[in-house]
Design a protein around this motif. Sequence first.
Motif, PDB file in Angstrom:
ATOM      1  N   ASP A 114       0.830  -1.206   0.000  1.00 17.99           N
ATOM      2  CA  ASP A 114       0.000   0.000   0.000  1.00 17.99           C
ATOM      3  C   ASP A 114       0.867   1.258   0.000  1.00 17.99           C
ATOM      4  O   ASP A 114       0.593   2.221  -0.722  1.00 17.99           O
ATOM      5  N   GLU A 166      -7.807   0.669  -7.726  1.00 18.63           N
ATOM      6  CA  GLU A 166      -8.500   1.365  -6.641  1.00 18.63           C
ATOM      7  C   GLU A 166      -9.932   0.848  -6.486  1.00 18.63           C
ATOM      8  O   GLU A 166     -10.438   0.699  -5.363  1.00 18.63           O
ATOM      9  N   HIS A 169      -9.991  -2.335  -4.630  1.00 20.29           N
ATOM     10  CA  HIS A 169      -9.839  -2.100  -3.197  1.00 20.29           C
ATOM     11  C   HIS A 169     -11.187  -1.749  -2.570  1.00 20.29           C
ATOM     12  O   HIS A 169     -11.552  -2.280  -1.514  1.00 20.29           O
ATOM     13  N   SER A 207     -13.407  -4.827  -2.433  1.00 19.98           N
ATOM     14  CA  SER A 207     -12.985  -5.742  -1.362  1.00 19.98           C
ATOM     15  C   SER A 207     -13.513  -5.279  -0.015  1.00 19.98           C
ATOM     16  O   SER A 207     -13.984  -6.093   0.794  1.00 19.98           O
TER      17      SER A 207
END
Length: 678
Positions: free
Chosen positions: A481, A564, A567, A570
């Motif tokens: 990250d 992105e 992410h 998720s």
Amino acid sequence: MLSARLLLAVFTSTLLFTTSATLQADTQLSIMPLPAHAAPGTGSFVVDGTFQVRIEGYTEPRLERAKDRFLANLTSKTGIPLWLNDRPGGPKFIIKTEGPSKEIQQLGEDESYHLEVSPTQVTLSAPNPLGILHGLQTFLQLVDTTPQGFTIAAVTIHDSPRFPWRGIMIDSGRHFMPLEVIRQTLDGMEAVKLNVFHWHLSENQGFRIESKLYPLLQEKGSDGNYYTQDQVRDIIAFARDRGIRVIPEFDMPGHSTAWFVGYPDLASGKSPYLIERKWGIFDPAMDPTRESTYDFLDAFIGEMTSLFPDAYFHIGGDECNGKEWDANPRIQQYMREHSLKDNAALQAYFTGRVQKLVTKRGKITIGWDEVLQPDTPKDVVIQSWRGPDSLAQAAQRGNRGILSAGYYIDLNQPASQHYAADPLTEAAAKLTPEQQRNILGGEATMWSEFVTPENVGSRIWPRTAAIAERLWSPKEVTDIDSMYRRLAIVSNDLIHSGQTYQAIHEQMLQRMVGANDVTSLKVLASALEPPKEYARESLASYDSFTPLNRMVDAVPPESNWAREFHHLASLIAAGKASPEQWAQAREWLILWRDNDARLQPILPHSDLTAELEPVSHTLNQTAVIGLSALDSLQNHKPVSASVRQQQLSFLKSAEAPQAVLLDMIVPSVKLLLNATTP
């Protein structure tokens, strides 16, 4: 309903907001590579119109040129003209160098530096100019935009590299790379502290350097695209100014068809030979059984080692299939007479002979994995494309090695995958400390089958900055990250070092639609990536005449937007997303859903975009499913089994490449859909 342009603005600004907001919580410096040691201070140093740089103690013309480049980059980054010498207040940036580096840059020279930034002054010191070059790049990356202007937070940095060999290989053999591309690459290398430029100069598709002893090499084997020796000398000097060594590679005995167009007697088969126009592994190979082959190579290596001053000389050695040797009765008879049991033994014999010619010129031989044989001399350096196990095997046997497996930037893998590759893996952990020191570092490799001078920069940058960090920074620096947050900043910083890949992406997309508004094509491109590994070779037919000007050539290897969005998906699927993240995901899906209606009328007007009609429609349908999944999750109403099965079936088909492109939103939508299961 929002316009496509406004939606794209929302999409882009939201992504940037996410990145910058996360950075505020990151305690690490927002630079790449991260330094070995850094201690924050108090306050900030302000870059303004009084900024001056002074070199104290040892100096040389290279340091003066580095100062000029530094000021030009700082001016580009801040917009503050810094070319005046007589400014009020005296110098605020002091450079102190203890002494010179080697006249010919060598492996393992001290590259350390010490950078101290206080609110009133900056001091950069190093044992030699190499450290100064690196420290200047660190300072440039530290410059930040703040309410006080352009500032650098007070900090003390002690820095040195983890590995002495940190390189990029550029393949100029398949697609010729003009000097401007080489210079841009070297500027980018300096920015991220890479120090070896490996120049792949001969291939089946072209021989790319002037030989005065054997002029037919370039006259018949290059299509007129080659570097003169004076141009090579200029590049070597340009690289040295940036702390970069230049190592040539002349591939032999395979990957050598272009040699034989002008000099067919070198080959194991029958002439005539022609420059190869397709990609792959080809049968022609040098004849290892003729003394005339070694006479030719002796003179040629003598000429090239005189041109390239570096201590290392790369002879290739990869992917020789031996088919010409098998078909040649004279070569087979030679093998029997000399107890060479197979083609591997014959190549080992050839390599041994060539290695002696290189050593004769005072140089050290480098070769790919295939060069390593039971009797390979210990001073031969092995460049491993097969992986860490092969590298560890070479180190265990006493040969030094360089890792390239995991750093093949032409394969369009994500930066995270490159970042995870390490020259000192579990296999190397089993080595003794002395054997581990045989592993010198690594090189990113830019093979050029599917790049041209136009888009090669987008394949090198910014992902190679992640590789540069792996080779420079301490082994413990592994946070993915953090890497991506800093990579986004460094990507913009690279513009100030002369990189044009972001502008080229825009130009390629605009060319595809002509005078039409490019906004909707950008939205489509945001969700797409090229195929990975070697899949592209099976999805369409390519040769050296194929234009590389389609969407697959314009989109970057890794979509920041798709990453992105994954992410966000998720977090939503795990029940951990904030209301703002839910809203963000919905905005992006609406953008992708509605874009198809705006884009479809434009696509048929160009041959370059007509193939994108099903791609755009697939993105639309994928976004529709994603929005349906969001509704289901937010309202706690599971999608029915039949509808979910129908949607999953569509998503499975959507994962397949269309127009040689991957829809990278599909995996994220599949994640959301699976989360709707009761």
